[in-house]
Write an enzyme that holds these catalytic residues in place. Structure first.
Site, PDB file in Angstrom:
ATOM      1  N   LYS A  32       0.817  -1.218   0.000  1.00  0.00           N
ATOM      2  CA  LYS A  32       0.000   0.000   0.000  1.00  0.00           C
ATOM      3  C   LYS A  32       0.850   1.268   0.000  1.00  0.00           C
ATOM      4  CE  LYS A  32      -0.825  -0.277   5.005  1.00  0.00           C
ATOM      5  NZ  LYS A  32       0.047   0.845   5.351  1.00  0.00           N
ATOM      6  N   THR A  33       2.023   1.226   0.661  1.00  0.00           N
ATOM      7  CA  THR A  33       2.899   2.405   0.628  1.00  0.00           C
ATOM      8  C   THR A  33       3.389   2.647  -0.794  1.00  0.00           C
ATOM      9  OG1 THR A  33       3.620   1.951   2.898  1.00  0.00           O
ATOM     10  CG2 THR A  33       4.965   3.461   1.606  1.00  0.00           C
ATOM     11  N   ASP A 218      -3.490   7.088   4.821  1.00  0.00           N
ATOM     12  CA  ASP A 218      -2.994   5.727   5.026  1.00  0.00           C
ATOM     13  C   ASP A 218      -3.570   5.167   6.328  1.00  0.00           C
ATOM     14  OD1 ASP A 218      -1.564   3.428   4.654  1.00  0.00           O
ATOM     15  OD2 ASP A 218       0.372   4.274   5.233  1.00  0.00           O
ATOM     16  N   GLU A 219      -3.585   3.848   6.469  1.00  0.00           N
ATOM     17  CA  GLU A 219      -4.082   3.179   7.687  1.00  0.00           C
ATOM     18  C   GLU A 219      -5.466   3.714   8.077  1.00  0.00           C
ATOM     19  OE1 GLU A 219      -2.555   0.693   8.589  1.00  0.00           O
ATOM     20  OE2 GLU A 219      -0.393   0.927   8.341  1.00  0.00           O
ATOM     21  N   GLN A 249      -6.966  -5.295   9.982  1.00  0.00           N
ATOM     22  CA  GLN A 249      -5.917  -4.820  10.880  1.00  0.00           C
ATOM     23  C   GLN A 249      -6.400  -3.679  11.779  1.00  0.00           C
ATOM     24  OE1 GLN A 249      -1.742  -4.794   9.286  1.00  0.00           O
ATOM     25  NE2 GLN A 249      -2.777  -4.931   7.311  1.00  0.00           N
ATOM     26  N   ARG A 597       3.380 -10.140  10.637  1.00  0.00           N
ATOM     27  CA  ARG A 597       4.651  -9.401  10.780  1.00  0.00           C
ATOM     28  C   ARG A 597       5.816 -10.256  10.288  1.00  0.00           C
ATOM     29  NH1 ARG A 597       2.839  -5.352   9.930  1.00  0.00           N
ATOM     30  NH2 ARG A 597       0.974  -6.611   9.620  1.00  0.00           N
TER      31      ARG A 597
END
Length: 730
Positions: A32-33, A218-219, A249, A597
């Site tokens: 996504k970044t 973002d997020e 998330q 992670r």
């Protein structure tokens, strides 16, 4: 269009949808970044959009810095794009316009948790609230009320308990009055006041709407109601907004994150386009298989399945220890074994739902001399000596900051006792401490007290003058010298000497900030250290094992991850004494975040017995383990990594450099003979110093010794792993 061609097919679609509202639901590790940075580059290079009209908002400084660097590499003018955290964006707006809110000026201080708790303590004292349960309840309601948009009166009237309604209202108003008198804002206020300014001032709202034609968030799943409303206000004119999030998330519901914002977005922005990112670039197929299994049990989600072109990878390992010490021992031994085979300590993270189990893992890291860092531990800028120096800087830029003035009044010590400080505090009441200090002769103090206060007054006025003359880094050094920090510590005491070293490191941090931000002000520096989160302190080049809660590592990734203490009541935690489906779904999302992670190897561990609340309790397997496909073994499983070669030893503090050299030579030339480590033998350990073996025995086919290290206490260590060297034999 070369920018777009570098993306996969899933990523291209939202990048090319440049106009209007766009929602991207992006799975963990799906790039996504990369999507966000390439979209910004596409707007600038392909569509000719002015970089300064583009805003990108994320949640941590680390993520913002990474995005800023990536955009700058893609676009020469990328450094002109507004990339910011929510709170930093709000600070930028408030520094310019907060004087429109009565009682505040642009030199306001930002109160972090420590300062906020200090003010709350004064509120509880004034209202004679002694119950810890009531204190926690009031603390929660003050923050919750601020993030609810409605007035405090409306919020309190909605509370079921009438007592709570009345006491929360009194506490809230007193708390806000104290902040206002100190020209201070807490983190919630940064959002609340920004929303007020934008919603109540049409000219400001239009100014920032015209400034930011294209907005990226973002997020998005982590936004609370007020953050979402700020974004809606900013995007209200042009409607060009792209939000990227993953409802799988969303793990911050307990602090206001609203998973419903993803649903509301499609309602609030007509004709919003929705895209999915499901290709994962981070993890192996084996890890994603486990991740998909667990998250499929949730119902509050937009259905998606992570997939990857990465290799199959190693199977996920499930370890069950008979007790929590066996679990910690297994984790630390495994790490040490893999490091001896070529891994770096920084490849590993030990993740847990709660902080409580961390003590044993820290103990075993120390026992076997593994470097580690606790994320969420005692942060550098929260140390007393650092807060002392920062207190001077804050008091200089904001003379109304009562908390900082009271902190530095007798720090370093200058003969002003606690009773005098209490009198100053009481006299200031709901006013300003600075008025008492600058006019102490008018407040009925004895001559002796006035003389001490006058000494501080002269120092304060001198430093105030210097703050207008000296650059920031020189001012910090001047304060350390003039206020007496450089002579305040006993350098023969190791702990005291470390405090002075910490202050030296603080001066270095100021110099680094000035070097990187040559045109920034003292206010900018103070904002930067106050808004710094734990995750921002994790360096890519630092070599240590990370021990952390799952919440604290969201956004990070590691080659190898241990998710520990996976037991009912711990992971998932039982919050309310009962079981609400929404809570379990958030706990499951937390487990999903923990699992994803890991890049190459994942370990899931638990113990059958654990020391909980001062007693050993039988623990049940976490339901999440079963959902991931792991059945409970029928027999006890206690596994250990293979014996390791002994590392070089570095002993600090307890023995001389000459003995240190002898130890290292022994390690190089002599393989450890465990039979030599018997009762009465004197040994050295790199963390605990010199000790004497008081017991030796075998445990599960492993040779262990109990050593009395004097002031460091007695430690029981495995000779296969413990970095011990014999100093004196029987």
């Amino acid at each position: 269009m070369d920018i777009v061609q570098n993306l996969n097919e899933e990523q291209k679609l939202p990048v090319l949808a440049s106009e209007g509202a766009v929602l991207v639901t992006a799975g963990a590790g799906s790039g996504k970044t990369r999507l966000l940075t390439h979209r910004i580059a596409h707007l600038i290079l392909d569509l000719g959009v002015d970089p300064e009209s583009i805003l990108a908002i994320t949640f941590t400084n680390k993520a913002a810095n990474e995005m800023r660097e990536r955009v700058s590499k893609l676009v020469p003018s990328g450094d002109r794009v507004w990339v910011s955290t929510f709170h930093r964006l709000c600070v930028m707006i408030l520094r310019r316009h907060i004087d429109r809110i009565e009682g505040f000026n642009t030199n306001f201080t930002i109160y972090a948790d420590a300062e906020r708790n200090h003010v709350l303590k004064e509120v509880f004292k004034a209202l004679q609230i002694d119950s810890e349960d009531k204190k926690r309840s009031i603390d929660f309601h003050i923050s919750n009320a601020k993030n609810s948009i409605v007035t405090i009166e409306e919020y309190c009237s909605s509370l079921v308990n009438k007592f709570n309604s009345e006491i929360v209202l009194k506490a809230f108003n007193l708390y806000q009055e104290m902040l206002k008198n100190s020209n201070a804002l807490d983190f919630d206020d940064l959002l609340v006041f920004t929303y007020k300014l934008l919603s109540q001032n049409a000219d400001l709202r239009e100014y920032y709407q015209n400034k930011f034609h294209y907005i990226h968030v973002d997020e998005f799943q982590d936004t609370n109601s007020i953050q979402y409303d700020i974004v809606r206000l900013l995007a209200g004119k042009w409607g060009n907004i792209l939000v990227v999030g993953d409802e799988d998330q969303c793990i911050y519901g307990w602090r206001g994150a609203n998973i419903g914002n993803i649903i509301n977005f499609k309602r609030d922005f007509a004709n919003a386009q929705v895209f999915k990112l499901e290709q994962n670039y981070r993890s192996t197929k084996k890890i994603l298989e486990v991740a998909n299994k667990i998250i499929d049990n949730n119902t509050q989600r937009l259905k998606k399945t992570l997939w990857t072109e990465n290799e199959e990878g190693k199977s996920v390992t499930y370890f069950v220890g008979d007790g929590d010490r066996e679990e910690a021992d297994f984790v630390v031994r495994t790490i040490k074994d893999l490091v001896d085979k070529g891994a770096k300590y920084s490849d590993f993270a030990v993740l847990m739902r709660l902080n409580a189990p961390s003590r044993l893992f820290e103990e075993y890291m120390l026992n076997y001399n593994l470097p580690y860092k606790m994320l969420g531990g005692f942060r550098f800028f929260e140390r007393a000596e650092i807060k002392g120096v920062v207190g001077y800087l804050r008091a200089l830029v904001n003379p109304k900051d009562n908390d900082s003035l009271l902190r530095i009044l007798n720090y370093p010590k200058r003969g002003i006792g606690d009773s005098t400080i209490e009198i100053v505090k009481d006299m200031a009441g709901r006013g300003n401490v600075i008025d008492i200090i600058l006019n102490c002769n008018n407040f009925g103090f004895t001559n002796a007290v006035c003389k001490k206060l006058e000494g501080f007054r002269e120092l304060y006025l001198e430093l105030k003058q210097k703050s207008t003359e000296l650059p920031l880094d020189e001012l910090a050094s001047y304060i350390v010298e003039r206020a007496g920090f450089s002579t305040a510590f006993d350098l023969t005491n190791e702990e005291e000497a470390n405090k002075l070293q910490n202050i030296g490191e603080f001066i270095n941090s100021v110099k680094d900030f000035v070097k990187e931000n040559p045109n920034s002000s003292l206010n900018d520096y103070l904002s930067s250290i106050t808004l710094m989160s734990d995750i921002d302190s994790v360096g890519e080049d630092d070599d240590y094992v990370l021990i952390s809660t799952v919440h604290a590592v969201k956004g990070l990734e590691f080659k190898t991850v241990f998710v520990v203490a996976m037991e009912e009541g711990i992971f998932p935690i039982n919050r309310h004494g009962g079981e609400r489906p929404s809570d379990i779904e958030e706990e499951r999302r937390l487990a999903y975040v923990a699992v994803t992670r890991a890049r190459e190897k994942l370990y899931l561990t638990r113990s059958r017995k654990r020391f909980v609340y001062n007693e050993i309790k039988r623990q049940e397997q976490s339901r999440f383990l079963k959902e991931m496909g792991f059945e409970e073994p029928k027999e006890d499983v206690i596994a250990y990594a293979k014996p390791l070669s002994e590392p070089k030893v570095k002993v600090t503090g307890s023995i001389s450099a000459s003995v240190q050299g002898v130890l290292n030579k022994r390690v190089e030339n002599q393989k450890k003979d465990v039979s030599l480590y018997t009762k009465g033998v004197q040994v050295a350990h790199p963390k605990f110093g010199v000790g004497v073996i008081i017991d030796d025995s075998n445990l599960n086919s492993t040779r262990v010794v109990t050593i009395d290290f004097g002031t460091m206490g007695c430690k029981t260590l495995s000779l296969d792993y413990a970095p011990l060297q014999i100093l004196k034999r029987n």
